[in-house]
Design a protein around this motif. Structure first.
Motif, mmCIF file in Angstrom:
data_model
loop_
_atom_site.group_PDB
_atom_site.id
_atom_site.type_symbol
_atom_site.label_atom_id
_atom_site.label_comp_id
_atom_site.label_asym_id
_atom_site.label_seq_id
_atom_site.Cartn_x
_atom_site.Cartn_y
_atom_site.Cartn_z
ATOM 1 N N ASN A 159 -0.402 5.453 -8.752
ATOM 2 C CA ASN A 159 0.258 5.923 -7.536
ATOM 3 C C ASN A 159 -0.638 5.733 -6.321
ATOM 4 O O ASN A 159 -1.853 5.550 -6.454
ATOM 5 C CB ASN A 159 0.611 7.409 -7.671
ATOM 6 C CG ASN A 159 1.585 7.685 -8.798
ATOM 7 O OD1 ASN A 159 2.464 6.864 -9.088
ATOM 8 N ND2 ASN A 159 1.434 8.829 -9.437
ATOM 9 N N SER A 160 -0.038 5.777 -5.158
ATOM 10 C CA SER A 160 -0.782 5.667 -3.899
ATOM 11 C C SER A 160 -1.734 4.473 -3.912
ATOM 12 O O SER A 160 -2.911 4.598 -3.562
ATOM 13 C CB SER A 160 -1.559 6.964 -3.631
ATOM 14 O OG SER A 160 -0.706 8.082 -3.615
ATOM 15 N N PRO B 118 -5.120 -1.555 -1.051
ATOM 16 C CA PRO B 118 -5.601 -2.927 -1.277
ATOM 17 C C PRO B 118 -6.859 -2.970 -2.148
ATOM 18 O O PRO B 118 -7.102 -3.966 -2.837
ATOM 19 C CB PRO B 118 -5.877 -3.421 0.144
ATOM 20 C CG PRO B 118 -4.870 -2.682 0.969
ATOM 21 C CD PRO B 118 -4.808 -1.317 0.365
ATOM 22 N N GLY B 119 -7.637 -1.919 -2.145
ATOM 23 C CA GLY B 119 -8.827 -1.852 -2.978
ATOM 24 C C GLY B 119 -8.534 -1.805 -4.468
ATOM 25 O O GLY B 119 -9.434 -1.997 -5.278
ATOM 26 N N ASP B 120 -7.281 -1.551 -4.818
ATOM 27 C CA ASP B 120 -6.884 -1.544 -6.230
ATOM 28 C C ASP B 120 -6.487 -2.931 -6.729
ATOM 29 O O ASP B 120 -6.184 -3.104 -7.911
ATOM 30 C CB ASP B 120 -5.717 -0.582 -6.433
ATOM 31 C CG ASP B 120 -6.088 0.858 -6.153
ATOM 32 O OD1 ASP B 120 -5.299 1.548 -5.460
ATOM 33 O OD2 ASP B 120 -7.161 1.300 -6.601
ATOM 34 N N THR B 121 -6.472 -3.902 -5.842
ATOM 35 C CA THR B 121 -6.117 -5.256 -6.229
ATOM 36 C C THR B 121 -7.116 -5.811 -7.232
ATOM 37 O O THR B 121 -8.324 -5.820 -6.980
ATOM 38 C CB THR B 121 -6.064 -6.166 -4.991
ATOM 39 O OG1 THR B 121 -4.999 -5.730 -4.140
ATOM 40 C CG2 THR B 121 -5.835 -7.613 -5.392
ATOM 41 N N ALA B 122 -6.615 -6.232 -8.380
ATOM 42 C CA ALA B 122 -7.487 -6.720 -9.455
ATOM 43 C C ALA B 122 -6.619 -7.174 -10.630
ATOM 44 O O ALA B 122 -5.411 -6.920 -10.650
ATOM 45 C CB ALA B 122 -8.435 -5.627 -9.926
ATOM 46 N N ALA C 139 0.839 -1.195 0.000
ATOM 47 C CA ALA C 139 0.000 0.000 0.000
ATOM 48 C C ALA C 139 0.877 1.249 0.000
ATOM 49 O O ALA C 139 1.869 1.321 0.730
ATOM 50 C CB ALA C 139 -0.921 -0.007 1.213
ATOM 51 N N GLY C 140 0.510 2.191 -0.851
ATOM 52 C CA GLY C 140 1.271 3.423 -0.974
ATOM 53 C C GLY C 140 2.285 3.415 -2.100
ATOM 54 O O GLY C 140 2.799 4.472 -2.483
ATOM 55 N N ASP C 141 2.564 2.239 -2.614
ATOM 56 C CA ASP C 141 3.535 2.111 -3.700
ATOM 57 C C ASP C 141 2.938 2.562 -5.032
ATOM 58 O O ASP C 141 1.724 2.809 -5.151
ATOM 59 C CB ASP C 141 4.015 0.676 -3.824
ATOM 60 C CG ASP C 141 4.998 0.291 -2.736
ATOM 61 O OD1 ASP C 141 5.333 -0.909 -2.638
ATOM 62 O OD2 ASP C 141 5.419 1.189 -1.975
ATOM 63 N N SER C 142 3.798 2.612 -6.021
ATOM 64 C CA SER C 142 3.397 2.948 -7.390
ATOM 65 C C SER C 142 3.728 1.798 -8.325
ATOM 66 O O SER C 142 4.617 0.982 -8.039
ATOM 67 C CB SER C 142 4.117 4.217 -7.863
ATOM 68 O OG SER C 142 3.770 5.323 -7.065
ATOM 69 N N LEU C 143 3.022 1.763 -9.439
ATOM 70 C CA LEU C 143 3.221 0.721 -10.438
ATOM 71 C C LEU C 143 2.788 1.293 -11.783
ATOM 72 O O LEU C 143 1.814 2.057 -11.845
ATOM 73 C CB LEU C 143 2.386 -0.505 -10.090
ATOM 74 C CG LEU C 143 2.770 -1.882 -10.618
ATOM 75 C CD1 LEU C 143 4.176 -2.265 -10.160
ATOM 76 C CD2 LEU C 143 1.764 -2.914 -10.137
#
Length: 122
Positions: free
Chosen positions: A83-84, A87-91, A14-18
């Motif tokens: 960015n930022s 866990p809700g971005d997991t997909a 959490a908080g990382d970028s990809l």
């Protein structure tokens, strides 16, 4: 026939970028608007962002201010800078070619990649 291949997914905190990348085959890439969707287990496919052939960007409220979509017509690819992350971005994230109609409706896209998994740990 157009082919879309996503890459760049992975496991982050959490908080990382990809940054996700979508390579698009074919010589008509620059003529199309391109979008990103995501799908979490047990949920429907969800619109994330779109970039038009002219470079106009549109984002879902859930990612606005955190994600940036861009396109590189010289390399026939679409990028999604995230960015930022939470866990809700997991997909599984999918790249798609827009055809017509509402941008947020998956049925209005006529070509899809196989997806790339993004997992965000807390």
């Amino acid at each position: 026939q157009v082919q879309l291949v996503e890459s760049g997914g992975g496991l982050v905190q959490a908080g990382d970028s990809l940054t996700l990348s979508c390579a698009v085959s074919g010589r008509t890439f620059s003529q199309y608007s391109m979008g990103w969707f995501r799908q979490a287990p047990g949920k429907e496919r969800e619109y994330v962002a779109l970039i038009t052939s002219g470079g106009h960007e549109n984002y879902a409220e859930a990612v606005k201010g955190r994600f940036t979509i861009s396109r590189d017509s010289a390399k026939n690819r679409v990028l999604l800078q995230m960015n930022s992350l939470t866990p809700g971005d997991t997909a599984t994230y999918y790249c798609a070619r827009f055809r017509s109609g509402l941008w947020a409706r998956a049925s209005n896209y006529d070509a899809w990649g196989q997806g790339t998994q993004v997992t965000v740990s807390s």
